[in-house]
Every structure is written in C-alpha cells, then in structure tokens.
Design a protein around this motif. Structure first.
Motif, PDB file in Angstrom:
ATOM      1  N   GLY A   1       5.412   0.772   1.014  1.00 35.45           N
ATOM      2  CA  GLY A   1       6.301  -0.077   1.807  1.00 35.45           C
ATOM      3  C   GLY A   1       7.106   0.708   2.817  1.00 35.45           C
ATOM      4  O   GLY A   1       7.275   0.280   3.964  1.00 35.45           O
ATOM      5  N   VAL A   2       7.593   1.871   2.410  1.00 39.30           N
ATOM      6  CA  VAL A   2       8.354   2.721   3.330  1.00 39.30           C
ATOM      7  C   VAL A   2       7.456   3.221   4.458  1.00 39.30           C
ATOM      8  O   VAL A   2       7.849   3.210   5.635  1.00 39.30           O
ATOM      9  CB  VAL A   2       9.013   3.901   2.570  1.00 39.30           C
ATOM     10  CG1 VAL A   2       9.555   4.935   3.513  1.00 39.30           C
ATOM     11  CG2 VAL A   2      10.115   3.379   1.658  1.00 39.30           C
ATOM     12  N   LEU A   3       6.244   3.644   4.122  1.00 39.08           N
ATOM     13  CA  LEU A   3       5.303   4.099   5.157  1.00 39.08           C
ATOM     14  C   LEU A   3       4.963   2.965   6.122  1.00 39.08           C
ATOM     15  O   LEU A   3       4.903   3.172   7.332  1.00 39.08           O
ATOM     16  CB  LEU A   3       4.022   4.636   4.517  1.00 39.08           C
ATOM     17  CG  LEU A   3       4.103   6.023   3.890  1.00 39.08           C
ATOM     18  CD1 LEU A   3       2.801   6.341   3.183  1.00 39.08           C
ATOM     19  CD2 LEU A   3       4.414   7.059   4.931  1.00 39.08           C
TER      20      LEU A   3
ATOM     21  N   SER B   1      -1.296   0.432   3.849  1.00 35.85           N
ATOM     22  CA  SER B   1      -2.003  -0.685   3.210  1.00 35.85           C
ATOM     23  C   SER B   1      -3.131  -0.180   2.314  1.00 35.85           C
ATOM     24  O   SER B   1      -3.376  -0.748   1.242  1.00 35.85           O
ATOM     25  CB  SER B   1      -2.532  -1.646   4.268  1.00 35.85           C
ATOM     26  OG  SER B   1      -3.521  -1.018   5.045  1.00 35.85           O
ATOM     27  N   GLY B   2      -3.803   0.890   2.728  1.00 33.47           N
ATOM     28  CA  GLY B   2      -4.837   1.472   1.878  1.00 33.47           C
ATOM     29  C   GLY B   2      -4.282   2.010   0.575  1.00 33.47           C
ATOM     30  O   GLY B   2      -4.895   1.860  -0.483  1.00 33.47           O
ATOM     31  N   LEU B   3      -3.105   2.630   0.649  1.00 35.48           N
ATOM     32  CA  LEU B   3      -2.450   3.117  -0.567  1.00 35.48           C
ATOM     33  C   LEU B   3      -2.119   1.971  -1.508  1.00 35.48           C
ATOM     34  O   LEU B   3      -2.313   2.071  -2.727  1.00 35.48           O
ATOM     35  CB  LEU B   3      -1.179   3.900  -0.199  1.00 35.48           C
ATOM     36  CG  LEU B   3      -0.320   4.403  -1.360  1.00 35.48           C
ATOM     37  CD1 LEU B   3      -1.100   5.380  -2.219  1.00 35.48           C
ATOM     38  CD2 LEU B   3       0.957   5.025  -0.827  1.00 35.48           C
ATOM     39  N   ALA B   4      -1.653   0.858  -0.953  1.00 37.10           N
ATOM     40  CA  ALA B   4      -1.349  -0.310  -1.790  1.00 37.10           C
ATOM     41  C   ALA B   4      -2.616  -0.850  -2.446  1.00 37.10           C
ATOM     42  O   ALA B   4      -2.579  -1.254  -3.622  1.00 37.10           O
ATOM     43  CB  ALA B   4      -0.665  -1.384  -0.949  1.00 37.10           C
ATOM     44  N   PHE B   5      -3.736  -0.861  -1.723  1.00 39.31           N
ATOM     45  CA  PHE B   5      -4.995  -1.316  -2.313  1.00 39.31           C
ATOM     46  C   PHE B   5      -5.427  -0.413  -3.462  1.00 39.31           C
ATOM     47  O   PHE B   5      -5.857  -0.890  -4.518  1.00 39.31           O
ATOM     48  CB  PHE B   5      -6.106  -1.359  -1.266  1.00 39.31           C
ATOM     49  CG  PHE B   5      -6.096  -2.593  -0.414  1.00 39.31           C
ATOM     50  CD1 PHE B   5      -6.123  -3.854  -0.993  1.00 39.31           C
ATOM     51  CD2 PHE B   5      -6.079  -2.493   0.961  1.00 39.31           C
ATOM     52  CE1 PHE B   5      -6.126  -4.989  -0.215  1.00 39.31           C
ATOM     53  CE2 PHE B   5      -6.086  -3.620   1.752  1.00 39.31           C
ATOM     54  CZ  PHE B   5      -6.106  -4.871   1.164  1.00 39.31           C
ATOM     55  N   VAL B   6      -5.320   0.894  -3.279  1.00 39.85           N
ATOM     56  CA  VAL B   6      -5.717   1.830  -4.328  1.00 39.85           C
ATOM     57  C   VAL B   6      -4.826   1.669  -5.555  1.00 39.85           C
ATOM     58  O   VAL B   6      -5.310   1.677  -6.693  1.00 39.85           O
ATOM     59  CB  VAL B   6      -5.696   3.278  -3.797  1.00 39.85           C
ATOM     60  CG1 VAL B   6      -5.853   4.277  -4.924  1.00 39.85           C
ATOM     61  CG2 VAL B   6      -6.799   3.471  -2.782  1.00 39.85           C
ATOM     62  N   LEU B   7      -3.540   1.500  -5.341  1.00 36.99           N
ATOM     63  CA  LEU B   7      -2.626   1.313  -6.471  1.00 36.99           C
ATOM     64  C   LEU B   7      -2.912   0.018  -7.220  1.00 36.99           C
ATOM     65  O   LEU B   7      -2.876  -0.020  -8.458  1.00 36.99           O
ATOM     66  CB  LEU B   7      -1.177   1.329  -5.982  1.00 36.99           C
ATOM     67  CG  LEU B   7      -0.651   2.692  -5.564  1.00 36.99           C
ATOM     68  CD1 LEU B   7       0.686   2.551  -4.861  1.00 36.99           C
ATOM     69  CD2 LEU B   7      -0.529   3.598  -6.769  1.00 36.99           C
ATOM     70  N   ALA B   8      -3.210  -1.037  -6.484  1.00 30.60           N
ATOM     71  CA  ALA B   8      -3.531  -2.308  -7.148  1.00 30.60           C
ATOM     72  C   ALA B   8      -4.818  -2.190  -7.949  1.00 30.60           C
ATOM     73  O   ALA B   8      -4.910  -2.704  -9.071  1.00 30.60           O
ATOM     74  CB  ALA B   8      -3.640  -3.422  -6.113  1.00 30.60           C
ATOM     75  N   GLY B   9      -5.807  -1.505  -7.401  1.00 27.20           N
ATOM     76  CA  GLY B   9      -7.047  -1.308  -8.154  1.00 27.20           C
ATOM     77  C   GLY B   9      -6.840  -0.457  -9.392  1.00 27.20           C
ATOM     78  O   GLY B   9      -7.428  -0.709 -10.441  1.00 27.20           O
TER      79      GLY B   9
ATOM     80  N   GLY C   1      -7.460  -1.290 -13.332  1.00 27.20           N
ATOM     81  CA  GLY C   1      -8.598  -0.502 -13.781  1.00 27.20           C
ATOM     82  C   GLY C   1      -9.903  -0.892 -13.119  1.00 27.20           C
ATOM     83  O   GLY C   1     -10.959  -0.763 -13.731  1.00 27.20           O
ATOM     84  N   GLN C   2      -9.843  -1.371 -11.894  1.00 30.95           N
ATOM     85  CA  GLN C   2     -11.032  -1.797 -11.161  1.00 30.95           C
ATOM     86  C   GLN C   2     -11.219  -0.911  -9.935  1.00 30.95           C
ATOM     87  O   GLN C   2     -10.244  -0.462  -9.337  1.00 30.95           O
ATOM     88  CB  GLN C   2     -10.878  -3.260 -10.713  1.00 30.95           C
ATOM     89  CG  GLN C   2     -10.711  -4.246 -11.839  1.00 30.95           C
ATOM     90  CD  GLN C   2     -11.976  -4.365 -12.668  1.00 30.95           C
ATOM     91  OE1 GLN C   2     -13.079  -4.309 -12.135  1.00 30.95           O
ATOM     92  NE2 GLN C   2     -11.813  -4.507 -13.966  1.00 30.95           N
ATOM     93  N   PRO C   3     -12.440  -0.683  -9.519  1.00 31.57           N
ATOM     94  CA  PRO C   3     -12.687   0.140  -8.322  1.00 31.57           C
ATOM     95  C   PRO C   3     -12.538  -0.639  -7.014  1.00 31.57           C
ATOM     96  O   PRO C   3     -12.793  -0.102  -5.940  1.00 31.57           O
ATOM     97  CB  PRO C   3     -14.131   0.606  -8.513  1.00 31.57           C
ATOM     98  CG  PRO C   3     -14.759  -0.475  -9.301  1.00 31.57           C
ATOM     99  CD  PRO C   3     -13.687  -0.989 -10.233  1.00 31.57           C
ATOM    100  N   ASP C   4     -12.139  -1.901  -7.092  1.00 30.59           N
ATOM    101  CA  ASP C   4     -12.038  -2.724  -5.888  1.00 30.59           C
ATOM    102  C   ASP C   4     -11.048  -2.161  -4.876  1.00 30.59           C
ATOM    103  O   ASP C   4     -11.262  -2.271  -3.664  1.00 30.59           O
ATOM    104  CB  ASP C   4     -11.624  -4.154  -6.249  1.00 30.59           C
ATOM    105  CG  ASP C   4     -12.640  -4.843  -7.132  1.00 30.59           C
ATOM    106  OD1 ASP C   4     -13.788  -4.362  -7.182  1.00 30.59           O
ATOM    107  OD2 ASP C   4     -12.280  -5.856  -7.767  1.00 30.59           O
ATOM    108  N   GLY C   5      -9.961  -1.569  -5.351  1.00 29.41           N
ATOM    109  CA  GLY C   5      -8.972  -1.003  -4.443  1.00 29.41           C
ATOM    110  C   GLY C   5      -9.542   0.158  -3.645  1.00 29.41           C
ATOM    111  O   GLY C   5      -9.246   0.305  -2.452  1.00 29.41           O
ATOM    112  N   GLN C   6     -10.361   0.968  -4.287  1.00 31.29           N
ATOM    113  CA  GLN C   6     -10.970   2.093  -3.579  1.00 31.29           C
ATOM    114  C   GLN C   6     -12.008   1.611  -2.574  1.00 31.29           C
ATOM    115  O   GLN C   6     -12.140   2.180  -1.492  1.00 31.29           O
ATOM    116  CB  GLN C   6     -11.584   3.058  -4.579  1.00 31.29           C
ATOM    117  CG  GLN C   6     -10.532   3.728  -5.442  1.00 31.29           C
ATOM    118  CD  GLN C   6     -11.142   4.570  -6.541  1.00 31.29           C
ATOM    119  OE1 GLN C   6     -12.348   4.712  -6.622  1.00 31.29           O
ATOM    120  NE2 GLN C   6     -10.292   5.129  -7.385  1.00 31.29           N
TER     121      GLN C   6
END
Length: 103
Positions: free
Chosen positions: A15-17, A45-53, A57-62
């Motif tokens: 969020g800060v970024l 936004s990519g960092l948020a996707f990776v954290l959500a994945g 425990g899913q690879p969807d964020g990556q």
C-alpha cells in the motif's frame, strides 16, 4: 502458510509503495519519472498478488505477478517509444508543456 502478521506487514508495504507511485504520477511533470512511478505501482500490485497467493497456499498470486511483469515490460517499451517521439517533436519531456489540449 505465512503468518498473518507477515502478510499484514507485506500488504502495508504494498500500500505504501502504491501510494508513493500514485503521488509520483500526480506530482511529477517529467515523463520519465511518471513512467517510473507507474512501474512502482505495478510492482506494488504484484506484491499484493504474491502475498494473497501465499496466504491461501495457491500459486495463483505468482501467476498473476508474471502477468503484471509482462504488462510492465509492454508498458516500458511503448512508453519509452512515446517518450522518444515526444522528445523529438516538442524538444521537452515536461508533461505540461507537451499538453496541446490547452488553448
């Protein structure tokens, strides 16, 4: 699984970024800095996707992050081509001086 506190800290960082990138887009007048600020927003936004994945425990964020990286690469190539064309035509990179919509 990642600890909830680590995910919370990572989302705060994202969020800060994103806020810093948005401020850079809104405040800066140089087109190169505007493009760099958009890149910072895309990485946030990519960092948020990776954290959500990682949270679920899913690879969807990556996978989504790979799409974000591909979009960022396309944005850089098109953006730099536009910057070169604007520099040749107007002899400046100031976004306010390039704006021809004003009278």
């Amino acid at each position: 699984m990642i600890a909830p506190a680590a995910i919370q800290h990572g989302l705060i960082l994202a969020g800060v970024l994103f806020a810093l990138g948005l401020a850079g887009v809104l405040v800066r007048r140089n087109l190169i800095f505007i493009l760099m600020s958009v890149e910072v927003m895309l990485n946030a936004s990519g960092l948020a996707f990776v954290l959500a994945g990682a949270r679920w425990g899913q690879p969807d964020g990556q996978v989504m992050f790979l799409f974000v990286l591909a979009m960022a690469a396309a944005e850089v190539s098109v953006g730099l081509a536009l910057v070169i064309a604007i520099r040749e035509r107007f002899n400046t990179l100031d976004a306010d001086r390039v704006n021809t919509m004003r009278g």
